[in-house]
Design a protein around this motif. Sequence first.
Motif, PDB file in Angstrom:
ATOM      1  N   ASP A  98       0.821  -1.369  -0.202  1.00 44.27           N
ATOM      2  CA  ASP A  98      -0.087   0.009  -0.175  1.00 44.27           C
ATOM      3  C   ASP A  98       1.059   1.281   0.018  1.00 44.27           C
ATOM      4  N   GLN A  99       2.093   1.065   0.040  1.00 47.90           N
ATOM      5  CA  GLN A  99       2.893   2.342   0.130  1.00 47.90           C
ATOM      6  C   GLN A  99       4.383   2.131  -0.288  1.00 47.90           C
ATOM      7  N   GLU A 100       5.221   3.105  -0.646  1.00 44.16           N
ATOM      8  CA  GLU A 100       6.354   3.150  -1.127  1.00 44.16           C
ATOM      9  C   GLU A 100       7.166   4.143  -0.573  1.00 44.16           C
ATOM     10  N   LEU A 101       8.157   3.756   0.046  1.00 45.39           N
ATOM     11  CA  LEU A 101       9.209   5.008   0.717  1.00 45.39           C
ATOM     12  C   LEU A 101      10.366   4.925   0.100  1.00 45.39           C
ATOM     13  N   THR A 102      10.921   6.068  -0.279  1.00 47.52           N
ATOM     14  CA  THR A 102      12.250   6.219  -0.980  1.00 47.52           C
ATOM     15  C   THR A 102      12.777   7.381  -0.124  1.00 47.52           C
ATOM     16  N   TRP A 109      10.407  10.543   0.774  1.00 46.78           N
ATOM     17  CA  TRP A 109       9.328  10.586   0.255  1.00 46.78           C
ATOM     18  C   TRP A 109       8.449   9.357   0.380  1.00 46.78           C
ATOM     19  N   THR A 110       7.108   9.376   0.880  1.00 48.09           N
ATOM     20  CA  THR A 110       6.227   8.303   1.387  1.00 48.09           C
ATOM     21  C   THR A 110       5.190   8.266   0.318  1.00 48.09           C
ATOM     22  N   TYR A 111       5.106   7.515  -0.581  1.00 47.29           N
ATOM     23  CA  TYR A 111       4.099   7.313  -1.564  1.00 47.29           C
ATOM     24  C   TYR A 111       2.890   6.638  -1.073  1.00 47.29           C
ATOM     25  N   LEU A 112       1.635   7.243  -0.687  1.00 47.35           N
ATOM     26  CA  LEU A 112       0.589   6.236  -0.412  1.00 47.35           C
ATOM     27  C   LEU A 112      -0.341   5.777  -1.904  1.00 47.35           C
ATOM     28  N   LYS A 113      -0.207   4.487  -2.072  1.00 43.48           N
ATOM     29  CA  LYS A 113      -0.739   4.250  -3.379  1.00 43.48           C
ATOM     30  C   LYS A 113      -1.963   4.332  -3.557  1.00 43.48           C
ATOM     31  N   LYS A 114      -3.060   4.160  -2.814  1.00 39.97           N
ATOM     32  CA  LYS A 114      -4.440   3.975  -2.916  1.00 39.97           C
ATOM     33  C   LYS A 114      -4.934   5.625  -3.082  1.00 39.97           C
ATOM     34  N   ARG A 115      -4.208   6.435  -2.365  1.00 38.19           N
ATOM     35  CA  ARG A 115      -4.623   7.847  -2.263  1.00 38.19           C
ATOM     36  C   ARG A 115      -4.098   8.445  -3.383  1.00 38.19           C
ATOM     37  N   ASN A 116      -2.982   8.138  -3.989  1.00 39.55           N
ATOM     38  CA  ASN A 116      -2.171   8.692  -5.002  1.00 39.55           C
ATOM     39  C   ASN A 116      -1.620   9.997  -4.484  1.00 39.55           C
ATOM     40  N   GLU A 117      -0.911   9.863  -3.384  1.00 45.23           N
ATOM     41  CA  GLU A 117      -0.487  11.006  -2.444  1.00 45.23           C
ATOM     42  C   GLU A 117       0.742  10.594  -1.995  1.00 45.23           C
ATOM     43  N   VAL A 118       1.794  11.601  -1.955  1.00 45.43           N
ATOM     44  CA  VAL A 118       3.177  11.514  -1.587  1.00 45.43           C
ATOM     45  C   VAL A 118       3.412  12.720  -0.501  1.00 45.43           C
ATOM     46  N   GLY A 227      -0.951  13.101 -11.896  1.00 44.73           N
ATOM     47  CA  GLY A 227      -2.153  13.540 -10.852  1.00 44.73           C
ATOM     48  C   GLY A 227      -2.049  13.429  -9.397  1.00 44.73           C
ATOM     49  N   VAL A 228      -0.575  13.036  -8.962  1.00 42.73           N
ATOM     50  CA  VAL A 228      -0.345  12.709  -7.723  1.00 42.73           C
ATOM     51  C   VAL A 228      -0.496  14.036  -6.893  1.00 42.73           C
ATOM     52  N   LYS A 229      -0.766  13.808  -5.570  1.00 36.18           N
ATOM     53  CA  LYS A 229      -1.063  14.980  -4.674  1.00 36.18           C
ATOM     54  C   LYS A 229       0.064  15.152  -3.647  1.00 36.18           C
ATOM     55  N   LEU A 230       0.875  16.314  -3.604  1.00 37.93           N
ATOM     56  CA  LEU A 230       1.983  16.434  -3.010  1.00 37.93           C
ATOM     57  C   LEU A 230       1.769  17.147  -1.702  1.00 37.93           C
ATOM     58  N   GLU A 231       2.506  16.615  -0.569  1.00 38.53           N
ATOM     59  CA  GLU A 231       2.024  17.344   0.715  1.00 38.53           C
ATOM     60  C   GLU A 231       3.511  17.119   1.222  1.00 38.53           C
ATOM     61  N   ASP A 232       4.037  18.506   1.454  1.00 42.81           N
ATOM     62  CA  ASP A 232       5.391  18.888   1.969  1.00 42.81           C
ATOM     63  C   ASP A 232       5.414  19.184   3.417  1.00 42.81           C
ATOM     64  N   LEU A 233       5.801  18.195   4.071  1.00 40.13           N
ATOM     65  CA  LEU A 233       5.997  18.292   5.542  1.00 40.13           C
ATOM     66  C   LEU A 233       7.037  19.066   6.119  1.00 40.13           C
TER      67      LEU A 233
END
Length: 234
Positions: A98-102, A109-118, A227-233
Amino acid sequence: MIKSNFCSFPWILSILGLLIMSAIASSAQTNQPGRYLSNKDADPKAKALLKQVKDQLKLDKGTVINFNFKYFPAEGSTTTQKGKLEIKGKKFKLDLVDQELTSDGQTLWTYLKKRNEVQIQSALEIENDPFSPFRLLQIHDSPDFTYIMNGTSKENNVIYDIIEFKPLDHKAEFFKIKSEIDRTTKKYHKIVLYLKNGDQYALELGAQASQLLPDKLFTWDKNLYPGVKLEDLR
């Protein structure tokens, strides 16, 4: 901090990094079974074995490891998830269902696959986390752990040497980490984390191969995720 939430996975790599990168300390002192006084008290035989494991992995060029990750709660049913880890020094890519960490060692970068959000964080945010890859990859220089040889196990006619790690911090959430190492190949077979609350986490390692991994693999490319949503924390 360790979390029982199955979506919190950076520390999985950290535990693996702890064991992969545990290297020979500069001094070899005699250790008595059951003594966990300081990092310098680590069993010389365990140090020698961990060096063999580290040498065959060739982490400076890159290593690819497939694994099953299992969570054994003190109460409730076991949960299992498969994953693949690509690691090169302090850089890594961890691919889960469900996710990919790079991480390139500076940015995570933590990519949440179902939400198409990083979610983007500075690697410094987890540098002081006792389960972060940045800290645990330097475990051979850390005074926070020590370890001893603790017997063997046998499965399908394969003998595994057991190394038991102990945190010197009595306030740690876990009280030991146990690793099983194939006596012939010097590769990890299983790594188990024991929490004080009765929960257990186990990494069961499958195929492990040294590969020349390009640095660009460890930089997340938003162009590959339309279309990925970016959330810079940061």
